[in-house]
Design an enzyme around this catalytic site. Structure first.
Site, PDB file in Angstrom:
ATOM      1  N   LYS A  97       0.927  -1.292   0.025  1.00 47.20           N
ATOM      2  CA  LYS A  97       0.023  -0.041   0.108  1.00 47.20           C
ATOM      3  C   LYS A  97       0.837   1.254   0.024  1.00 47.20           C
ATOM      4  O   LYS A  97       0.611   2.212  -0.847  1.00 47.20           O
ATOM      5  CB  LYS A  97      -0.831   0.089   1.135  1.00 47.20           C
ATOM      6  CG  LYS A  97      -2.011   1.138   1.167  1.00 47.20           C
ATOM      7  CD  LYS A  97      -2.344   1.602   2.449  1.00 47.20           C
ATOM      8  CE  LYS A  97      -1.214   2.256   3.250  1.00 47.20           C
ATOM      9  NZ  LYS A  97      -1.378   3.322   4.197  1.00 47.20           N
ATOM     10  N   ASP A 115      -6.098   0.383   1.064  1.00 42.83           N
ATOM     11  CA  ASP A 115      -6.056   0.522   2.658  1.00 42.83           C
ATOM     12  C   ASP A 115      -7.320  -0.135   3.342  1.00 42.83           C
ATOM     13  O   ASP A 115      -7.985  -0.644   2.580  1.00 42.83           O
ATOM     14  CB  ASP A 115      -5.925   1.942   3.098  1.00 42.83           C
ATOM     15  CG  ASP A 115      -7.149   2.840   2.888  1.00 42.83           C
ATOM     16  OD1 ASP A 115      -8.072   2.410   2.470  1.00 42.83           O
ATOM     17  OD2 ASP A 115      -6.815   4.057   3.375  1.00 42.83           O
TER      18      ASP A 115
END
Length: 194
Positions: A97, A115
């Site tokens: 991420k 996320d």
């Protein structure tokens, strides 16, 4: 998050784990005035940096990761942040991420960072049925045109924070409730209670 270059963004995103953007901005405002380059961070002790970033939580681990990452950036990359997923993910404290955020925001690459908010919202809305962030990322990159991935990443995060929250989604006020399986279930439950 506030940043002026790829390096500041990388540090800010590492600090953002389990922390609000507001707190990260508050912390980095002073931090980036004192330490401007990977070399500046690389010579700090873990305790020195931990004291500077205490407000961000998990600061002991984050300080260790940031110092190690800055040493690698200094020694292998001449102080520059790599612009590819493999090299970014190899840095301490940098997961997929974080790497995708840096690639998207700093280098304009068509990545789709996933996320917890993006993961939850994409699955609730049926945009993905993947059971891992990586699978959700793959589904979203197949679905959303390259040029729009950055903005859709931010839209899904905002939507996940403001309306489609983890514990108490506000389905009654949701603009996409008619398309959402969870909202339909909640509406049916409310109508049975009345």
């Amino acid at each position: 998050m506030h940043f002026r270059n790829p390096f500041e963004l990388l540090i800010a995103v590492i600090l953002s784990a389990q922390c609000t953007d507001k707190q990260v901005n508050k912390t980095t405002a002073g931090l980036f005035e004192k330490y401007k380059t990977p070399q500046d961070f690389a010579v700090l002790s873990q305790q020195q940096l931990a004291d500077e970033i205490k407000g961000c939580g998990l600061y002991r681990n984050k300080s260790l990761h940031i110092i190690k990452t800055c040493k690698i950036l200094s020694e292998r990359y001449g102080g520059r942040v790599p612009d590819n997923l493999v090299d970014l993910e190899a840095l301490p404290g940098v997961g997929r991420k974080t790497a995708n955020v840096v690639l998207n925001l700093a280098f304009g690459k068509p990545t789709f960072p996933v996320d917890t908010h993006v993961y939850r919202v994409a699955r609730r809305l049926g945009l993905s049925f993947g059971n891992t962030p990586r699978r959700v990322e793959r589904d979203l990159t197949d679905l959303i045109p390259e040029a729009e991935r950055g903005i859709w990443h931010h839209r899904l995060i905002h939507f996940g924070r403001s309306c489609c929250t983890a514990r108490n989604p506000i389905c009654i006020d949701c603009v996409v409730a008619q398309y959402c399986p969870k909202a339909k279930k909640q509406t049916q439950t409310l109508s049975k209670e009345n």
